[in-house]
Write an enzyme that holds these catalytic residues in place. Structure first.
Site, mmCIF file in Angstrom:
data_model
loop_
_atom_site.group_PDB
_atom_site.id
_atom_site.type_symbol
_atom_site.label_atom_id
_atom_site.label_comp_id
_atom_site.label_asym_id
_atom_site.label_seq_id
_atom_site.Cartn_x
_atom_site.Cartn_y
_atom_site.Cartn_z
ATOM 1 N N LYS A 13 0.827 -1.211 0.000
ATOM 2 C CA LYS A 13 0.000 0.000 0.000
ATOM 3 C C LYS A 13 0.861 1.261 0.000
ATOM 4 O O LYS A 13 0.524 2.246 -0.640
ATOM 5 C CB LYS A 13 -1.005 0.004 1.157
ATOM 6 C CG LYS A 13 -0.374 0.268 2.504
ATOM 7 C CD LYS A 13 -1.386 0.336 3.623
ATOM 8 C CE LYS A 13 -0.713 0.097 4.965
ATOM 9 N NZ LYS A 13 0.533 0.807 5.215
ATOM 10 N N ARG A 88 -6.290 2.630 11.075
ATOM 11 C CA ARG A 88 -5.969 1.214 11.222
ATOM 12 C C ARG A 88 -6.910 0.522 12.195
ATOM 13 O O ARG A 88 -6.784 -0.686 12.402
ATOM 14 C CB ARG A 88 -4.549 1.067 11.739
ATOM 15 C CG ARG A 88 -3.522 0.656 10.683
ATOM 16 C CD ARG A 88 -2.190 0.593 11.387
ATOM 17 N NE ARG A 88 -1.206 -0.204 10.729
ATOM 18 C CZ ARG A 88 -0.241 0.290 9.944
ATOM 19 N NH1 ARG A 88 -0.211 1.562 9.653
ATOM 20 N NH2 ARG A 88 0.680 -0.505 9.460
ATOM 21 N N ARG A 123 11.921 -6.610 1.618
ATOM 22 C CA ARG A 123 11.617 -5.181 1.739
ATOM 23 C C ARG A 123 12.777 -4.414 2.367
ATOM 24 O O ARG A 123 13.411 -4.876 3.320
ATOM 25 C CB ARG A 123 10.392 -5.048 2.641
ATOM 26 C CG ARG A 123 9.558 -3.852 2.318
ATOM 27 C CD ARG A 123 8.136 -4.191 2.488
ATOM 28 N NE ARG A 123 7.779 -4.034 3.899
ATOM 29 C CZ ARG A 123 6.591 -3.595 4.262
ATOM 30 N NH1 ARG A 123 5.701 -3.267 3.376
ATOM 31 N NH2 ARG A 123 6.286 -3.506 5.532
ATOM 32 N N ARG A 156 13.578 -3.005 8.017
ATOM 33 C CA ARG A 156 12.934 -2.470 9.210
ATOM 34 C C ARG A 156 12.846 -3.545 10.279
ATOM 35 O O ARG A 156 12.622 -4.704 9.979
ATOM 36 C CB ARG A 156 11.507 -2.020 8.865
ATOM 37 C CG ARG A 156 11.455 -0.613 8.391
ATOM 38 C CD ARG A 156 10.150 -0.273 7.749
ATOM 39 N NE ARG A 156 8.974 -0.848 8.407
ATOM 40 C CZ ARG A 156 7.737 -0.616 7.970
ATOM 41 N NH1 ARG A 156 7.532 0.157 6.943
ATOM 42 N NH2 ARG A 156 6.722 -1.179 8.579
ATOM 43 N N ARG A 167 2.099 -8.765 13.000
ATOM 44 C CA ARG A 167 1.457 -7.629 12.321
ATOM 45 C C ARG A 167 0.295 -8.094 11.447
ATOM 46 O O ARG A 167 -0.720 -7.409 11.338
ATOM 47 C CB ARG A 167 2.491 -6.859 11.486
ATOM 48 C CG ARG A 167 3.530 -6.168 12.360
ATOM 49 C CD ARG A 167 4.642 -5.568 11.539
ATOM 50 N NE ARG A 167 4.199 -4.419 10.783
ATOM 51 C CZ ARG A 167 4.774 -4.005 9.660
ATOM 52 N NH1 ARG A 167 5.782 -4.661 9.153
ATOM 53 N NH2 ARG A 167 4.335 -2.944 9.059
HETATM 54 P P1 AMP Z 1 3.611 1.132 8.613
HETATM 55 O O1 AMP Z 1 4.856 1.809 8.162
HETATM 56 O O2 AMP Z 1 2.356 1.807 8.079
HETATM 57 O O3 AMP Z 1 3.599 -0.335 8.362
HETATM 58 O O4 AMP Z 1 3.548 1.333 10.212
HETATM 59 C C1 AMP Z 1 4.544 0.793 11.052
HETATM 60 C C2 AMP Z 1 4.031 0.675 12.482
HETATM 61 O O5 AMP Z 1 3.667 1.970 12.976
HETATM 62 C C3 AMP Z 1 2.795 -0.175 12.665
HETATM 63 O O6 AMP Z 1 3.085 -1.552 12.744
HETATM 64 C C4 AMP Z 1 2.241 0.381 13.969
HETATM 65 O O7 AMP Z 1 2.969 -0.087 15.087
HETATM 66 C C5 AMP Z 1 2.526 1.864 13.826
HETATM 67 N N1 AMP Z 1 1.400 2.576 13.167
HETATM 68 C C6 AMP Z 1 1.430 3.225 11.967
HETATM 69 N N2 AMP Z 1 0.223 3.770 11.698
HETATM 70 C C7 AMP Z 1 -0.577 3.447 12.727
HETATM 71 C C8 AMP Z 1 -1.944 3.690 13.026
HETATM 72 N N3 AMP Z 1 -2.735 4.366 12.195
HETATM 73 N N4 AMP Z 1 -2.423 3.198 14.212
HETATM 74 C C9 AMP Z 1 -1.647 2.525 15.059
HETATM 75 N N5 AMP Z 1 -0.363 2.241 14.839
HETATM 76 C C10 AMP Z 1 0.182 2.694 13.686
#
Ligand code: AMP
Length: 210
Positions: A13, A88, A123, A156, A167
């Site tokens: 995404k 989320r 990734r 990461r 996740r």
């Molecule tokens: P992402 O880069 O979008 O995969 O986000 C990495 C991590 O940031 C996630 O696994 C969550 O721990 C945290 N995170 C990002 N966006 C949110 C959100 N909208 N609500 C809660 N946690 C978030």
């Protein structure tokens, strides 16, 4: 145009949000990137968020809703924006509705869990600017270096295999219900993730412009 990009971790995404952001010239707002930046800078909420992120859990709704409100109020969002990784949870989606911000479309990038598990291992992300790459599907021009800023590209912490499983479980429990939430509002458009990133991008742009 105000868009939301929805998808399991590793579905791509973020990559697709970036493509649409460039094509439509509207900012991509990644709460994950904002949180990682805050954690790196050692801000109070950044440190709180870091423990949750490293374990694959979600950061609390209060923190991310606060971040989003602040970000969306900035000038560059006036002509539209792409939310990448927010909302989320259902309470986050309700908070967004309560802000009276009209969302035009919610684009779901759909990819099977098994495919995701295979993909995530390749990734990479730039440790400086957060740009994302994949060793096989979207390699940087110079291995290990970011095309945009020259920073190092790294795996990461939350892309480690055991964290990815956590996740995915969190996605199915907390985030997947948003599909129904937005389907009821008539806003959900599902794009089937293809093997080639460029093919998914084509479908995504078609879905956005339809
Ligand atoms: P992402 O880069 O979008 O995969 O986000 C990495 C991590 O940031 C996630 O696994 C969550 O721990 C945290 N995170 C990002 N966006 C949110 C959100 N909208 N609500 C809660 N946690 C978030």
């Amino acid at each position: 145009m105000n868009l939301i990009f929805l998808g399991a971790p590793g579905a791509g995404k973020g990559t697709q949000a970036e493509v649409v952001s460039e094509a439509m010239n509207i900012p991509q707002i990644s709460t994950g990137n904002i949180l990682r930046e805050a954690a790196k800078n050692g801000t109070e909420y950044g440190l709180k968020a870091k423990a949750a992120m490293d374990s694959g859990a979600l950061v609390s709704d209060d923190i991310v809703i606060g971040i989003l409100k602040e970000r969306i109020a900035q000038d560059d969002c006036q002509n539209g924006f792409i939310l990448d990784g927010f909302p989320r949870t259902v309470p986050q989606a309700e908070a967004l509705d309560a802000m009276n911000i009209k969302i035009d479309k919610v684009i779901e990038i759909a990819v099977a869990d098994e495919t995701i598990k295979q993909r995530v291992s390749g990734r990479r992300v730039c440790e400086v600017c957060g740009a994302s790459y994949h060793v096989e599907y979207k390699p940087s021009k110079v291995e290990g270096k970011c095309d945009k800023c020259g920073g190092n590209t790294i795996i990461r912490k939350d892309d480690q295999p055991e964290t990815v499983l956590e996740r995915l479980a969190v996605y199915h429990e907390k985030t997947a219900p948003l599909k129904e939430y937005y389907a009821k509002q008539g806003k959900l458009v599902t794009v089937e993730g293809q093997e080639e990133v460029a093919d998914t991008s084509k479908l995504t742009l078609e879905a956005v412009k339809a």
